[in-house]
Design a protein around this motif. Structure first.
Motif, PDB file in Angstrom:
ATOM      1  N   ILE A  49     -33.752  26.632-106.412  1.00  0.00           N
ATOM      2  CA  ILE A  49     -33.038  26.882-107.669  1.00  0.00           C
ATOM      3  C   ILE A  49     -33.204  25.691-108.612  1.00  0.00           C
ATOM      4  CG2 ILE A  49     -30.732  27.216-108.692  1.00  0.00           C
ATOM      5  CD1 ILE A  49     -30.012  28.861-106.191  1.00  0.00           C
ATOM      6  N   THR A  50     -33.553  25.986-109.865  1.00  0.00           N
ATOM      7  CA  THR A  50     -33.696  24.955-110.899  1.00  0.00           C
ATOM      8  C   THR A  50     -32.825  25.381-112.087  1.00  0.00           C
ATOM      9  OG1 THR A  50     -35.437  25.954-112.260  1.00  0.00           O
ATOM     10  CG2 THR A  50     -36.161  24.843-110.237  1.00  0.00           C
ATOM     11  N   PRO A  51     -32.727  24.528-113.120  1.00  0.00           N
ATOM     12  CA  PRO A  51     -31.945  24.966-114.293  1.00  0.00           C
ATOM     13  C   PRO A  51     -32.500  26.243-114.949  1.00  0.00           C
ATOM     14  CG  PRO A  51     -32.321  22.601-114.349  1.00  0.00           C
ATOM     15  CD  PRO A  51     -33.150  23.130-113.219  1.00  0.00           C
ATOM     16  N   LYS A  52     -33.758  26.572-114.674  1.00  0.00           N
ATOM     17  CA  LYS A  52     -34.351  27.773-115.267  1.00  0.00           C
ATOM     18  C   LYS A  52     -34.099  29.042-114.462  1.00  0.00           C
ATOM     19  CE  LYS A  52     -38.293  26.520-118.028  1.00  0.00           C
ATOM     20  NZ  LYS A  52     -39.752  26.595-118.110  1.00  0.00           N
ATOM     21  N   THR A  53     -33.583  28.888-113.241  1.00  0.00           N
ATOM     22  CA  THR A  53     -33.365  30.057-112.383  1.00  0.00           C
ATOM     23  C   THR A  53     -32.207  30.888-112.920  1.00  0.00           C
ATOM     24  OG1 THR A  53     -34.017  28.652-110.541  1.00  0.00           O
ATOM     25  CG2 THR A  53     -33.049  30.791-109.993  1.00  0.00           C
ATOM     26  N   LYS A  54     -32.461  32.178-113.117  1.00  0.00           N
ATOM     27  CA  LYS A  54     -31.434  33.047-113.700  1.00  0.00           C
ATOM     28  C   LYS A  54     -31.131  34.265-112.823  1.00  0.00           C
ATOM     29  CE  LYS A  54     -30.545  30.433-116.874  1.00  0.00           C
ATOM     30  NZ  LYS A  54     -31.518  29.943-117.818  1.00  0.00           N
ATOM     31  N   ALA A  55     -31.988  34.539-111.876  1.00  0.00           N
ATOM     32  CA  ALA A  55     -31.763  35.751-111.075  1.00  0.00           C
ATOM     33  C   ALA A  55     -32.409  35.629-109.698  1.00  0.00           C
ATOM     34  CB  ALA A  55     -32.320  36.971-111.800  1.00  0.00           C
ATOM     35  N   ILE A  56     -31.893  36.433-108.769  1.00  0.00           N
ATOM     36  CA  ILE A  56     -32.492  36.556-107.436  1.00  0.00           C
ATOM     37  C   ILE A  56     -32.832  38.037-107.236  1.00  0.00           C
ATOM     38  CG2 ILE A  56     -32.157  36.282-104.940  1.00  0.00           C
ATOM     39  CD1 ILE A  56     -29.941  34.246-105.549  1.00  0.00           C
ATOM     40  N   LEU A  57     -34.091  38.296-106.899  1.00  0.00           N
ATOM     41  CA  LEU A  57     -34.476  39.668-106.567  1.00  0.00           C
ATOM     42  C   LEU A  57     -34.502  39.772-105.041  1.00  0.00           C
ATOM     43  CD1 LEU A  57     -35.525  42.491-107.350  1.00  0.00           C
ATOM     44  CD2 LEU A  57     -37.824  41.543-107.375  1.00  0.00           C
ATOM     45  N   VAL A  58     -33.519  40.480-104.472  1.00  0.00           N
ATOM     46  CA  VAL A  58     -33.545  40.661-103.023  1.00  0.00           C
ATOM     47  C   VAL A  58     -34.218  41.990-102.702  1.00  0.00           C
ATOM     48  CG1 VAL A  58     -31.461  39.281-102.602  1.00  0.00           C
ATOM     49  CG2 VAL A  58     -31.266  41.751-102.815  1.00  0.00           C
ATOM     50  N   VAL A  59     -34.994  42.000-101.641  1.00  0.00           N
ATOM     51  CA  VAL A  59     -35.649  43.233-101.187  1.00  0.00           C
ATOM     52  C   VAL A  59     -35.142  43.510 -99.776  1.00  0.00           C
ATOM     53  CG1 VAL A  59     -37.850  44.397-100.771  1.00  0.00           C
ATOM     54  CG2 VAL A  59     -37.694  42.608-102.530  1.00  0.00           C
ATOM     55  N   HIS A  60     -34.524  44.671 -99.586  1.00  0.00           N
ATOM     56  CA  HIS A  60     -34.054  45.047 -98.248  1.00  0.00           C
ATOM     57  C   HIS A  60     -35.258  45.657 -97.528  1.00  0.00           C
ATOM     58  CE1 HIS A  60     -30.033  44.452 -99.863  1.00  0.00           C
ATOM     59  NE2 HIS A  60     -30.244  45.364-100.784  1.00  0.00           N
ATOM     60  N   LEU A  61     -36.137  44.777 -97.070  1.00  0.00           N
ATOM     61  CA  LEU A  61     -37.449  45.220 -96.609  1.00  0.00           C
ATOM     62  C   LEU A  61     -37.394  46.003 -95.299  1.00  0.00           C
ATOM     63  CD1 LEU A  61     -40.284  44.772 -97.924  1.00  0.00           C
ATOM     64  CD2 LEU A  61     -40.691  43.126 -96.107  1.00  0.00           C
ATOM     65  N   TYR A  62     -38.205  47.019 -95.232  1.00  0.00           N
ATOM     66  CA  TYR A  62     -38.351  47.909 -94.062  1.00  0.00           C
ATOM     67  C   TYR A  62     -37.065  48.702 -93.768  1.00  0.00           C
ATOM     68  CZ  TYR A  62     -42.304  44.703 -93.078  1.00  0.00           C
ATOM     69  OH  TYR A  62     -43.425  43.924 -93.146  1.00  0.00           O
ATOM     70  N   GLY A  63     -36.062  48.576 -94.649  1.00  0.00           N
ATOM     71  CA  GLY A  63     -34.805  49.291 -94.438  1.00  0.00           C
ATOM     72  C   GLY A  63     -33.676  48.418 -93.927  1.00  0.00           C
ATOM     73  N   ARG A  64     -33.962  47.124 -93.771  1.00  0.00           N
ATOM     74  CA  ARG A  64     -32.963  46.207 -93.228  1.00  0.00           C
ATOM     75  C   ARG A  64     -32.294  45.423 -94.363  1.00  0.00           C
ATOM     76  NH1 ARG A  64     -33.008  42.098 -88.282  1.00  0.00           N
ATOM     77  NH2 ARG A  64     -31.587  40.593 -89.126  1.00  0.00           N
ATOM     78  N   ILE A  65     -30.961  45.387 -94.359  1.00  0.00           N
ATOM     79  CA  ILE A  65     -30.258  44.687 -95.434  1.00  0.00           C
ATOM     80  C   ILE A  65     -30.622  43.209 -95.480  1.00  0.00           C
ATOM     81  CG2 ILE A  65     -28.186  46.095 -95.853  1.00  0.00           C
ATOM     82  CD1 ILE A  65     -26.842  44.119 -93.755  1.00  0.00           C
TER      83      ILE A  65
END
Ligand SMILES: *Cc1c(COP(=O)(O)O)cnc(C)c1O
Length: 382
Positions: A126-142
């Motif tokens: 995380i830096t001062p430019k970080t504004k979002a997190i894209l999480v991927v529940h990959l393969y069906g797992r949270i």
């Protein structure tokens, strides 16, 4: 002995044949094919199902992701050059949505056991430019935790869920797609909730975001011939919406059936050359079954090529999700020099076994036996 398909879409949709024909007949007889009652009905049903306040049907999962980022830009929450945390191991759609919006993906390595982004590695990126997190529940797992929520709160980050693969999964009684600030769904035919063509949706509790997504997906227009944004055309058509209303009713049963298949594999595969996937943990040593909907059953092995060949010789289809991480794709020459060893290792070792809500028990048993029989024949000393 006939071939065991990786995914039998014919059989999946045959189960609903009568109702699907009924649905398409109703749409034809309505004489209305876009932005009508079937879309509204599905959006409401899906909002109720996921627990999201607003659902907007769109043309596909990639558009759903892109529309979320563009809408945040129209809100002023994101601007060109802002950084978005993304998993290094994912399908390329996740990163395309970020880069298409002139945002910068900051890759975070996966956890080798869960395949999901390692949440413990996020904060250092995380830096001062970080504004979002894209999480991927990959393969069906949270991919979710209290720590993730704490980070979002501490750094005032938006969390966007790429929920193309985990529709119906739950975290502490809350469904994926209602966990973050906004979520993208795909109804690609092979997904756990599949249309008979393309489809997607955005879910959010943010009324303004939902309104912007809807407008941008409609040529940037909320009212006819008034264009507030440089929009696109991205619609979930009436026929697909009507199909999805039919199939939504058996989504939970289908996911439960997938868990039964996964449990058989987990209990039956004992070959030491194979590393099995896992459920998330509710507490120490206790599987959180609701936390996985097994879109894919992905094993790992150092001998993937030989195993895939061994299974193919027994007429068992397998696939690789995914052979090349986004940062190593030709589409991203600017990131090709990056090194994410965990994601690259996963790309080399994963193999997806057949799983679906319609696979037969005999087929699963046959696959288990074939996997257990797999061995490495060495040439021995010269
Ligand atoms: C399928 C998928 C998408 C894209 O969905 P489409 O409907 O094919 O555009 C995005 N992200 C992930 C992780 C997917 O599996």
């Amino acid at each position: 002995m006939s071939e065991i398909k990786f995914l039998d879409l014919l059989k999946i949709n045959q189960q609903h044949r009568t109702e699907l024909i009924q649905a398409v007949t109703e749409v034809i007889d309505s004489g209305w094919f876009l932005n009508g009652d079937f879309l509204t009905k599905f959006e409401q049903e899906f909002a109720t199902y996921t627990g999201a306040k607003y659902v907007v049907g769109v043309a596909n999962g990639l558009d759903a992701l892109k529309l979320i980022f563009q809408s945040y830009k129209e809100q002023g929450v994101l601007k060109d050059g802002d950084e978005v945390i993304v998993p290094a191991h994912t399908f390329i759609a996740s990163t395309l949505a970020v880069t298409d919006n002139k945002l910068v993906p900051i890759f975070v390595e996966p956890d080798l056991a869960s395949f999901n982004m390692d949440i413990d590695l996020i904060e250092q990126r995380i830096t001062p430019k970080t504004k979002a997190i894209l999480v991927v529940h990959l393969y069906g797992r949270i991919c979710w935790s209290d720590e993730l929520e704490r980070l979002a709160e501490k750094y005032q980050l938006k969390i966007i869920e790429d929920n193309a693969q985990a529709v119906g999964a739950e975290w502490k009684g809350r469904k994926t797609g209602s966990l973050g600030h906004a979520a993208a769904f795909s109804f690609y035919p092979g997904k756990n909730l599949g249309a008979l063509g393309d489809g997607g949706a955005v879910a959010t509790a943010d009324a303004d975001l939902a309104q912007k997504v809807k407008a941008i997906a409609n040529y940037g227009s909320g009212r006819k011939y008034e264009h507030l944004y440089k929009g696109i055309n991205s619609r979930l058509d009436e026929i697909q919406a009507a199909f999805l209303s039919v199939k939504l009713k058996s989504l939970d049963a289908g996911n439960e059936r997938r868990r039964e298949v996964a449990d058989r594999y987990l209990a039956g595969i004992t070959n030491p050359l194979i590393e099995l996937p896992t459920y998330p943990q509710a507490q120490e040593g206790q599987a959180d079954k609701k936390g996985h909907v097994w879109h894919l059953f992905v094993i790992k092995t150092k001998n993937r090529k030989a195993l895939q060949k061994h299974l193919a010789a027994r007429e068992i289809q397998t696939l690789i999700h995914y052979p090349t991480p986004p940062h190593k794709q030709a589409a991203y020459p600017e990131y090709n020099h990056f090194s994410y060893p965990a994601s690259e290792q996963i790309a080399e070792e994963v193999l997806s076994l057949p799983i679906s809500q319609v696979i037969e028990v005999n087929d699963i048993e046959e696959i288990i036996e074939a996997v257990n029989q797999f061995q490495i024949i060495t040439n021995g000393p010269n």
